[in-house]
Design a protein around this motif. Structure first.
Motif, mmCIF file in Angstrom:
data_model
loop_
_atom_site.group_PDB
_atom_site.id
_atom_site.type_symbol
_atom_site.label_atom_id
_atom_site.label_comp_id
_atom_site.label_asym_id
_atom_site.label_seq_id
_atom_site.Cartn_x
_atom_site.Cartn_y
_atom_site.Cartn_z
ATOM 1 N N ILE A 203 0.816 -1.214 0.000
ATOM 2 C CA ILE A 203 0.000 0.000 0.000
ATOM 3 C C ILE A 203 0.850 1.264 0.000
ATOM 4 C CG2 ILE A 203 -0.281 0.125 2.521
ATOM 5 C CD1 ILE A 203 -2.975 0.865 -0.166
ATOM 6 N N ASP A 204 1.983 1.265 0.697
ATOM 7 C CA ASP A 204 2.830 2.457 0.720
ATOM 8 C C ASP A 204 3.331 2.787 -0.680
ATOM 9 O OD1 ASP A 204 5.732 3.718 0.954
ATOM 10 O OD2 ASP A 204 4.670 4.253 2.788
ATOM 11 N N ALA A 205 3.866 1.790 -1.372
ATOM 12 C CA ALA A 205 4.368 2.010 -2.725
ATOM 13 C C ALA A 205 3.243 2.377 -3.677
ATOM 14 C CB ALA A 205 5.104 0.770 -3.223
ATOM 15 N N ARG A 206 2.112 1.715 -3.552
ATOM 16 C CA ARG A 206 0.973 2.015 -4.431
ATOM 17 C C ARG A 206 0.506 3.455 -4.231
ATOM 18 N NH1 ARG A 206 -2.301 -2.284 -6.486
ATOM 19 N NH2 ARG A 206 -1.001 -4.143 -6.704
ATOM 20 N N GLY A 223 6.071 13.670 2.302
ATOM 21 C CA GLY A 223 5.884 13.239 3.685
ATOM 22 C C GLY A 223 4.429 13.027 4.040
ATOM 23 N N ASP A 224 3.550 13.820 3.459
ATOM 24 C CA ASP A 224 2.118 13.640 3.708
ATOM 25 C C ASP A 224 1.633 12.299 3.165
ATOM 26 O OD1 ASP A 224 2.056 16.125 4.861
ATOM 27 O OD2 ASP A 224 0.986 17.108 3.223
ATOM 28 N N VAL A 225 2.181 11.896 2.033
ATOM 29 C CA VAL A 225 1.803 10.607 1.449
ATOM 30 C C VAL A 225 2.243 9.468 2.369
ATOM 31 C CG1 VAL A 225 1.902 9.150 -0.599
ATOM 32 C CG2 VAL A 225 2.028 11.643 -0.843
ATOM 33 N N GLY A 226 3.444 9.603 2.925
ATOM 34 C CA GLY A 226 3.933 8.591 3.854
ATOM 35 C C GLY A 226 3.059 8.465 5.083
ATOM 36 N N ILE A 227 2.601 9.588 5.625
ATOM 37 C CA ILE A 227 1.704 9.539 6.790
ATOM 38 C C ILE A 227 0.390 8.871 6.405
ATOM 39 C CG2 ILE A 227 0.388 10.939 8.426
ATOM 40 C CD1 ILE A 227 2.680 12.996 8.310
ATOM 41 N N ALA A 228 -0.145 9.209 5.234
ATOM 42 C CA ALA A 228 -1.407 8.630 4.788
ATOM 43 C C ALA A 228 -1.322 7.120 4.613
ATOM 44 C CB ALA A 228 -1.842 9.283 3.479
ATOM 45 N N ALA A 229 -0.122 6.609 4.346
ATOM 46 C CA ALA A 229 0.065 5.170 4.109
ATOM 47 C C ALA A 229 0.254 4.372 5.396
ATOM 48 C CB ALA A 229 1.267 4.962 3.196
ATOM 49 N N GLU A 230 0.174 5.006 6.550
ATOM 50 C CA GLU A 230 0.379 4.325 7.832
ATOM 51 C C GLU A 230 -0.844 3.460 8.163
ATOM 52 O OE1 GLU A 230 3.126 7.893 9.804
ATOM 53 O OE2 GLU A 230 1.058 7.578 10.464
ATOM 54 N N LEU A 231 -0.925 2.310 7.569
ATOM 55 C CA LEU A 231 -2.115 1.464 7.656
ATOM 56 C C LEU A 231 -2.362 0.990 9.089
ATOM 57 C CD1 LEU A 231 -4.377 -0.014 6.109
ATOM 58 C CD2 LEU A 231 -2.763 -1.895 5.742
ATOM 59 N N ASP A 232 -3.564 1.306 9.601
ATOM 60 C CA ASP A 232 -4.034 0.840 10.916
ATOM 61 C C ASP A 232 -3.048 1.144 12.038
ATOM 62 O OD1 ASP A 232 -6.566 -0.077 10.195
ATOM 63 O OD2 ASP A 232 -5.804 -2.027 9.573
ATOM 64 N N THR A 233 -2.556 2.373 12.068
ATOM 65 C CA THR A 233 -1.621 2.771 13.122
ATOM 66 C C THR A 233 -2.297 3.548 14.248
ATOM 67 O OG1 THR A 233 -1.060 4.755 11.866
ATOM 68 C CG2 THR A 233 0.375 2.835 11.586
ATOM 69 N N THR A 234 -3.596 3.797 14.142
ATOM 70 C CA THR A 234 -4.280 4.541 15.193
ATOM 71 C C THR A 234 -5.666 3.957 15.419
ATOM 72 O OG1 THR A 234 -5.014 6.746 15.942
ATOM 73 C CG2 THR A 234 -5.213 6.266 13.593
ATOM 74 N N THR A 235 -6.171 4.142 16.631
ATOM 75 C CA THR A 235 -7.501 3.648 16.975
ATOM 76 C C THR A 235 -8.509 4.783 17.129
ATOM 77 O OG1 THR A 235 -6.971 3.659 19.342
ATOM 78 C CG2 THR A 235 -6.577 1.609 18.122
ATOM 79 N N VAL A 236 -8.145 6.015 16.782
ATOM 80 C CA VAL A 236 -9.093 7.112 16.926
ATOM 81 C C VAL A 236 -10.255 6.925 15.950
ATOM 82 C CG1 VAL A 236 -7.329 8.730 17.739
ATOM 83 C CG2 VAL A 236 -7.927 8.671 15.306
ATOM 84 N N VAL A 237 -11.440 7.304 16.412
ATOM 85 C CA VAL A 237 -12.652 7.243 15.590
ATOM 86 C C VAL A 237 -13.262 8.642 15.566
ATOM 87 C CG1 VAL A 237 -14.947 6.220 15.320
ATOM 88 C CG2 VAL A 237 -13.048 4.827 16.176
ATOM 89 N N PRO A 238 -12.950 9.437 14.560
ATOM 90 C CA PRO A 238 -13.480 10.805 14.521
ATOM 91 C C PRO A 238 -14.982 10.802 14.227
ATOM 92 C CG PRO A 238 -11.499 10.595 13.166
ATOM 93 C CD PRO A 238 -11.981 9.209 13.486
ATOM 94 N N LEU A 239 -15.767 11.263 15.190
ATOM 95 C CA LEU A 239 -17.223 11.328 15.062
ATOM 96 C C LEU A 239 -17.652 12.783 15.088
ATOM 97 C CD1 LEU A 239 -20.102 9.989 15.150
ATOM 98 C CD2 LEU A 239 -19.901 10.093 17.655
ATOM 99 N N LEU A 240 -18.482 13.171 14.124
ATOM 100 C CA LEU A 240 -18.957 14.551 14.051
ATOM 101 C C LEU A 240 -20.062 14.765 15.073
ATOM 102 C CD1 LEU A 240 -18.516 17.163 12.460
ATOM 103 C CD2 LEU A 240 -20.309 16.411 10.877
#
Length: 255
Positions: A203-206, A223-240
């Protein structure tokens, strides 16, 4: 709109952009907004840092006033970022200190979330970083219909540009939802799952090699692309909730 486009025979639905949301969100309990590069990714980084995040349409002049009314900091465009001045770039949010209330405008994911605020559904932000956490939260907190909306990007004339990174992000969420309810998925949802399954081993390369990833790298934001590729690295659930995204990972969907 043809009624079959609403996917009402399926509990788990998938479509693109504001037009797709208008088709499949009515009657749903939850709408999951996916904008991998980069609203949803920036949203998760900001919430990890302890901020509440107000989505807003892409209107910088109006966003400044909207932020002032809420005693919040408005995120500027990437090209305007400066030390201590957060932007839509998730890397800039990681560098910022002390931002507790953030207005985050964007023409795609944020504008979509803003538009859905009064739709009568729980609105959740998802990306690759929190896909599994969001899907598990949705599975645990609702038995009703769920719409996953890939925000997409825009062509120069303003038309929707389906962006493969949002297909992958949506597929990552839908893969977990489908495992819990395999018979409830629309064919559109299953197609997104298949796209993610094909991309996930690299996924990172893709992501870096995608049109949107190359565009950001060319502008100096690899660098923003690298952060976006961090698959399942956080458990936050942003709810509006009350016009702002908060972390609902330990809460239910009540708005």
């Amino acid at each position: 709109m043809h009624p079959e486009h609403r996917q009402t025979d399926h509990r788990i639905r998938f479509d693109w952009g504001r037009e797709g949301a208008a088709a499949v969100v009515p009657g749903c309990a939850v709408a999951v907004v996916v904008d991998v590069l980069t609203f949803s990714t920036t949203l998760t980084v900001a919430i990890e840092a302890g901020a509440v995040v107000y989505p807003y349409r892409w209107d910088p002049a109006a966003a400044a006033g909207y932020a002032a009314e809420r005693d919040a900091t408005v995120a500027v465009g990437r090209s305007q970022a400066a030390p201590g001045r957060p932007s839509l770039s998730p890397a800039s949010i990681r560098r910022a200190n002390g931002v507790r209330r953030l207005v985050l405008p964007s023409p795609n994911g944020s504008a979509l979330a803003f538009a859905l605020a009064d739709a009568g559904v729980a609105v959740v932000g998802a990306c690759l970083r929190n896909a599994t956490a969001v899907a598990r939260w949705v599975t645990a907190h609702t038995a009703g219909p769920v719409a996953v909306i890939a925000a997409g990007e825009r062509w120069p004339d303003g038309a929707l540009r389906p962006a493969v990174e949002d297909l992958w992000g949506a597929g990552a969420v839908l893969r977990v939802l489908a495992a819990a309810d395999p018979d409830g998925c629309s064919p559109e949802s299953l197609a997104a799952v298949a796209a993610f399954d094909a991309a996930s081993p690299s996924i990172d390369a893709r992501l870096r090699d995608s049109a949107s990833g190359r565009e950001l790298a060319a502008k100096g934001f690899a660098g923003d692309v690298g952060i976006a590729a961090e698959l399942d690295t956080t458990t936050v659930v942003p709810l509006l909730r009350d016009a702002a995204f908060v972390d609902a990972s330990t809460e239910g969907p009540d708005r």
